[in-house]
Design a protein around this motif. Structure first.
Motif, PDB file in Angstrom:
ATOM      1  N   THR A 181     -39.751   7.107  -1.555  1.00  0.00           N
ATOM      2  CA  THR A 181     -40.575   8.075  -0.825  1.00  0.00           C
ATOM      3  C   THR A 181     -40.379   7.989   0.683  1.00  0.00           C
ATOM      4  O   THR A 181     -40.457   9.001   1.378  1.00  0.00           O
TER       5      THR A 181
ATOM      6  N   PRO B  65     -34.824   9.529  -0.426  1.00  0.00           N
ATOM      7  CA  PRO B  65     -35.459  10.590  -1.216  1.00  0.00           C
ATOM      8  C   PRO B  65     -34.696  11.030  -2.451  1.00  0.00           C
ATOM      9  O   PRO B  65     -35.294  11.592  -3.371  1.00  0.00           O
ATOM     10  N   ASP B  66     -33.384  10.790  -2.510  1.00  0.00           N
ATOM     11  CA  ASP B  66     -32.633  11.173  -3.712  1.00  0.00           C
ATOM     12  C   ASP B  66     -32.264   9.960  -4.566  1.00  0.00           C
ATOM     13  O   ASP B  66     -31.526  10.073  -5.540  1.00  0.00           O
TER      14      ASP B  66
ATOM     15  N   GLN C 223     -35.323  13.804  -6.172  1.00  0.00           N
ATOM     16  CA  GLN C 223     -35.850  14.409  -4.961  1.00  0.00           C
ATOM     17  C   GLN C 223     -37.107  15.226  -5.257  1.00  0.00           C
ATOM     18  O   GLN C 223     -38.065  15.213  -4.478  1.00  0.00           O
ATOM     19  N   VAL C 224     -37.120  15.922  -6.389  1.00  0.00           N
ATOM     20  CA  VAL C 224     -38.306  16.673  -6.793  1.00  0.00           C
ATOM     21  C   VAL C 224     -39.440  15.719  -7.140  1.00  0.00           C
ATOM     22  O   VAL C 224     -40.588  15.903  -6.728  1.00  0.00           O
TER      23      VAL C 224
ATOM     24  N   SER D 237     -39.950  12.809  -6.028  1.00  0.00           N
ATOM     25  CA  SER D 237     -40.451  12.088  -4.854  1.00  0.00           C
ATOM     26  C   SER D 237     -41.608  12.815  -4.175  1.00  0.00           C
ATOM     27  O   SER D 237     -42.303  12.234  -3.335  1.00  0.00           O
ATOM     28  N   GLN D 238     -41.836  14.081  -4.549  1.00  0.00           N
ATOM     29  CA  GLN D 238     -42.961  14.830  -3.994  1.00  0.00           C
ATOM     30  C   GLN D 238     -44.266  14.530  -4.738  1.00  0.00           C
ATOM     31  O   GLN D 238     -45.337  14.916  -4.301  1.00  0.00           O
ATOM     32  N   ASP D 239     -44.142  13.878  -5.891  1.00  0.00           N
ATOM     33  CA  ASP D 239     -45.317  13.543  -6.704  1.00  0.00           C
ATOM     34  C   ASP D 239     -45.254  12.049  -7.018  1.00  0.00           C
ATOM     35  O   ASP D 239     -44.557  11.618  -7.924  1.00  0.00           O
ATOM     36  N   ARG D 240     -45.990  11.249  -6.271  1.00  0.00           N
ATOM     37  CA  ARG D 240     -45.883   9.791  -6.372  1.00  0.00           C
ATOM     38  C   ARG D 240     -46.196   9.282  -7.780  1.00  0.00           C
ATOM     39  O   ARG D 240     -45.502   8.396  -8.293  1.00  0.00           O
TER      40      ARG D 240
ATOM     41  N   ASN E 276     -32.450   8.459   4.190  1.00  0.00           N
ATOM     42  CA  ASN E 276     -32.749   9.518   5.142  1.00  0.00           C
ATOM     43  C   ASN E 276     -32.449   8.979   6.539  1.00  0.00           C
ATOM     44  O   ASN E 276     -31.869   7.897   6.681  1.00  0.00           O
TER      45      ASN E 276
END
Length: 450
Positions: free
Chosen positions: A419, A423-424, A59-60, A62-65, A429
């Motif tokens: 993404t 997300p996990d 999840q973390v 996924s914030q940085d492709r 989602n």
């Protein structure tokens, strides 16, 4: 007389000693079995705890492709190398492969116009089939085909509703395909579209599909077809009661912080899509098909209401985080506390307790967490081993399969799926649950029209 009494006493004492020894051995075996079960449960709980940590890590990421792409590529490269170094062959893989060795089928299809086509074909020998076929918009197609010689194939396919197709075949045993057992499509098409990559699709496995298009592309294509199919082909489900037995994906995990998050679960969306009288959500987070910890499907399937018309069983994700070769078991033995044994018990119980219900088994979505955990725990088996057992037993019991695993949709090995929809790395989602529900609904509608 005294001598006889002495002999009898010796005999009685001997028998008593044998009985006590047998009781002792049985108690010891029970003790050893319990200790082993406790050890496995502890090991599985540790694995489950690690999975929760992995979910947060992804999840973390996924914030940085860029970092996520690097991570996914690293995991998949290591996983592929591990399988190549120590190939894990099973009788199910061999049976599926035996069909592709003798049969090649490639097809270029353009969908347009209006046409009705039916045919009966018998082919023998090692068969290769290819064709360029123009088929139709509002079209009906039925086909019965038998292929013999190194593999027999029987198939009944109905295509309706502006040319949306889903094939009903499961491959097993020396290349034989059985009738109406898998409802996950081999390919789909819509009006005025071309579905051809000049590719050969031998078995429609996940690996074959990945070579043709990414999971995001497959997901978008299939979802468009599912929506079109539901718009044009929806029968009356208003009197139907549906029960969904499952794990955290059925329970809509990942959305707990949203208000009324159960409404976003695939069973709730399914109810709205089909207009069913009732859809029971029997999803419990962390639960598995087999007896690896609490809330196993095999121990709670009797909670399904007796008046249920349709039963959907979607699981296997958590089983995958536990399965070694010992926990997988074999279909010859089918021992309790193995996947083969517990899944067989579950299917047999459903058949006996709900004889009038339509029963579907849904294979798990492929997820990157499985490969991630396998990197740290070398006793774990690839997800496909579990899926092959589900396909084999479902065919044996005559249950329909919605094969999500081999469909290539919502596969978290694809960075865009993570993404945009997962997300996990394992739970959808809200948009992902919508796509999942629409796909299952379309498969149920298709099956109802066969």
């Amino acid at each position: 007389m005294r001598r006889i009494n002495e002999i009898l006493a010796v005999v009685i004492l001997s028998l008593l000693a044998v009985l006590l020894a047998a009781i002792g051995l049985r108690s010891y075996d029970t003790f050893v079995t319990r200790r082993e079960q406790e050890r496995i449960l502890l090991r599985n709980q540790e694995a489950n705890d690690r999975v929760q940590e992995m979910r947060q890590e992804i999840q973390v990421l996924s914030q940085d492709r860029e970092k996520l792409v690097q991570f996914l590529e690293e995991i998949q490269t290591e996983s592929a190398a591990a399988e190549e170094a120590v190939p894990v062959a099973s009788m199910f893989d061999e049976e599926r492969e035996s069909w592709s060795e003798n049969t090649s089928w490639s097809e270029n299809t353009t969908v347009s116009g209006n046409e009705s086509w039916s045919g009966n074909t018998t082919v023998s020998g090692n068969e290769s089939r290819s064709g360029n076929t123009t088929v139709s918009g509002n079209e009906s197609r039925s086909e019965n085909t038998t292929v013999s010689g190194n593999g027999s194939r029987s198939e009944n396919t109905t295509v309706s509703g502006n040319g949306s197709q889903s094939e009903n075949t499961t491959v097993s045993g020396n290349g034989s395909q059985s009738e109406n057992t898998t409802v996950s499509g081999n390919e789909s098409w819509s009006e005025n579209s071309t579905v051809s990559d000049n590719s050969t699709i031998s078995n429609n496995t996940l690996e074959e599909r990945r070579k043709i298009r990414s999971s995001l592309e497959e997901t978008m294509l299939v979802n468009r077809e599912d929506r079109l199919y539901l718009e044009q082909s929806l029968p009356d489900f208003s009197g139907k009661k549906i029960a969904c037995l499952g794990d955290s994906i059925t329970a809509a995990a990942n959305l707990e912080e949203q208000e009324n998050y159960p409404d976003c679960s695939y069973p709730s969306i399914l109810k709205a899509l089909l207009g069913a009288e009732e859809v029971y959500n029997l999803g419990i987070g962390g639960s598995s098909i087999g007896r690896y910890w609490a809330d196993a499907f095999v121990e709670r399937y009797e909670e399904i209401p007796s008046d249920t018309d349709i039963i959907l069983v979607m699981g296997g994700t958590n089983d995958g985080f536990c399965l070694s070769e010992n926990e997988l078991g074999t279909l010859e033995e089918r021992k309790p506390w193995t996947l083969c044994g517990d899944l067989d018990e579950l299917m047999r119980g459903l058949r006996e307790n709900y004889p009038d219900a339509e029963i579907y088994f849904i294979t798990p979505l492929p997820n990157i967490l499985q490969d991630y955990l396998m990197r740290e725990r070398d006793y774990l088996l690839p997800q496909r081993r579990l899926v092959n057992v589900m396909l084999e037993l479902s065919e044996e019991y005559g249950f329909t399969v919605i094969d999500l695993y081999n469909s290539n949709i919502l596969d978290s090995h694809d960075v865009d799926i993570v993404t945009d929809y997962m997300p996990d790395g394992v739970h959808p989602n809200e948009a992902g649950y919508q796509i999942l529900a629409e796909h299952i609904a379309a498969q149920l509608v298709h099956a109802s029209q066969l």
